[in-house]
Design an enzyme around this catalytic site. Structure first.
Site, PDB file in Angstrom:
ATOM      1  N   GLN A  55      77.887 -37.636  76.115  1.00  0.00           N
ATOM      2  CA  GLN A  55      77.878 -38.813  76.973  1.00  0.00           C
ATOM      3  C   GLN A  55      78.488 -40.018  76.257  1.00  0.00           C
ATOM      4  O   GLN A  55      78.660 -40.017  75.031  1.00  0.00           O
ATOM      5  CB  GLN A  55      76.443 -39.125  77.406  1.00  0.00           C
ATOM      6  N   GLU A 110      65.626 -43.241  71.649  1.00  0.00           N
ATOM      7  CA  GLU A 110      65.499 -44.642  71.241  1.00  0.00           C
ATOM      8  C   GLU A 110      64.374 -44.843  70.224  1.00  0.00           C
ATOM      9  O   GLU A 110      64.365 -45.815  69.481  1.00  0.00           O
ATOM     10  CB  GLU A 110      65.228 -45.560  72.434  1.00  0.00           C
ATOM     11  N   ALA A 163      65.907 -29.370  73.625  1.00  0.00           N
ATOM     12  CA  ALA A 163      64.443 -29.520  73.712  1.00  0.00           C
ATOM     13  C   ALA A 163      63.783 -28.227  74.159  1.00  0.00           C
ATOM     14  O   ALA A 163      62.694 -27.871  73.663  1.00  0.00           O
ATOM     15  CB  ALA A 163      64.101 -30.655  74.683  1.00  0.00           C
ATOM     16  N   ASP A 180      60.774 -37.461  77.933  1.00  0.00           N
ATOM     17  CA  ASP A 180      61.470 -38.738  78.100  1.00  0.00           C
ATOM     18  C   ASP A 180      62.955 -38.424  78.174  1.00  0.00           C
ATOM     19  O   ASP A 180      63.736 -38.794  77.299  1.00  0.00           O
ATOM     20  CB  ASP A 180      61.132 -39.655  76.923  1.00  0.00           C
TER      21      ASP A 180
END
Length: 330
Positions: A55, A110, A163, A180
């Site tokens: 991305q 983050e 994940a 998340d």
């Protein structure tokens, strides 16, 4: 002004619409909420602009929302209000378990999700998997208030990997699983992590009484129809109990939703504010409790009592998210 991209950075100019005009000495960041609505904020600084294998990433400073992480031009997190999103993602589900020791986090590059998890004194191990190394490193370098040093916590086991792979291969049985993740977009890195088959596999990796929470997309009046009701319905097909939450996040220009799923009997609606505050202080300490900026006993009741239009959407939803029939966020 072009509306073809989700987000865009505009040079100094005068932008005129039918009902108002913007005369600016600054540059502007614009994000399309839908085809008929765009939100503008002054752009002060670009700290980082690059591209990973998966991305495009930008870290910018805006006048309205402070330092922000953008992925593919779309707002992911802003320093002014990220605490709303992350405190709601972590603390309700952590409180629902009598003493969570092992926590899995999918995504969360983050670092703010693990920051909130590490407030809980019972936590012994956090396994975190984010597929995008550039997101993690960029956040370490440019979003210091998000992670606030959480990446250095000795309880963290960080994997830059898929994940699903890390979760299913882990020898750990998890008390809490927190997703998340990026929204399920067509061709995106996370859309297969919202399927019924995946949730069935996740359930096998959870301890007795374990709970799962996932962010489930926008929940505002203009945006709630996809993917939130479908994600909720999919989890309800796997777990005995599901609970919805929604909260307004200003930098998202929308309400955002979460779904908690478990086979344990937990009634989030019955918790008294006094019970929540007392338990949270016991779990994280008085100082950490006072550092929270959004979540407490009264705020809890705000986020678990969702609007009527969302409840109706849940009642009407019949779809199940599968690999063959995914529901994308646009």
């Amino acid at each position: 002004v072009s509306t073809q991209s989700t987000g865009a950075l505009f040079e100094k100019r005068k932008v005129t619409f039918k009902m108002f005009s913007i005369e600016s000495r600054n540059k502007w960041f614009a994000e399309a909420i839908n085809d008929d609505l765009q939100i503008f904020s002054t752009l002060k600084t670009v700290y980082y602009s690059g591209k990973s294998e998966f991305q495009n990433l930008d870290v910018i400073e805006t006048g309205a929302f402070g330092r922000c992480l953008l992925i593919d031009g779309k707002m992911q997190s802003a320093s002014i209000d990220e605490f709303i999103y992350h405190e709601c993602l972590v603390h309700p589900v952590m409180l629902a378990h009598p003493g969570p020791k092992n926590v899995f986090v999918g995504g969360g590059g983050e670092g703010a999700t693990i920051r909130e998890i590490f407030r809980h004194k019972s936590v012994e191990k956090v396994v975190m998997a984010d597929i995008d190394a550039v997101v993690v490193q960029t956040s370490k370098d440019h979003l210091p208030t998000h992670h606030n040093g959480a990446y250095k916590d000795s309880r963290l086991e960080l994997h830059i990997d898929d994940a699903k792979k890390i979760l299913l291969e882990s020898p750990v049985s998890f008390d809490i699983v927190i997703f998340d993740l990026a929204d399920p977009t067509e061709g995106g890195p996370a859309y297969l992590l919202y399927t019924k088959n995946f949730y069935e596999q996740v359930k096998k990796k959870m301890s007795s009484g374990g709970l799962l929470i996932t962010q489930s997309g926008p929940a505002g009046l203009l945006t709630y129809k996809e993917p939130f009701p479908c994600i909720r319905n999919t989890l309800a097909a796997v777990f005995k109990n599901v609970y919805e939450m929604a909260v307004h996040v200003p930098s998202f220009n929308d309400m955002y939703s979460y779904v908690i799923a478990t086979d344990a009997a937990v009634d989030f609606h019955s918790w008294a504010p006094e019970f929540i505050n007392k338990t949270l202080k016991e779990r994280i300490g008085e100082e950490a409790f006072n550092q929270l900026q959004f979540y407490d006993g009264i705020s809890h009741h705000h986020i678990v009592h969702i609007p009527k239009f969302l409840r109706k959407a849940i009642d009407d939803e019949k779809r199940i998210y599968t690999e063959e029939n995914p529901v994308y966020f646009h």
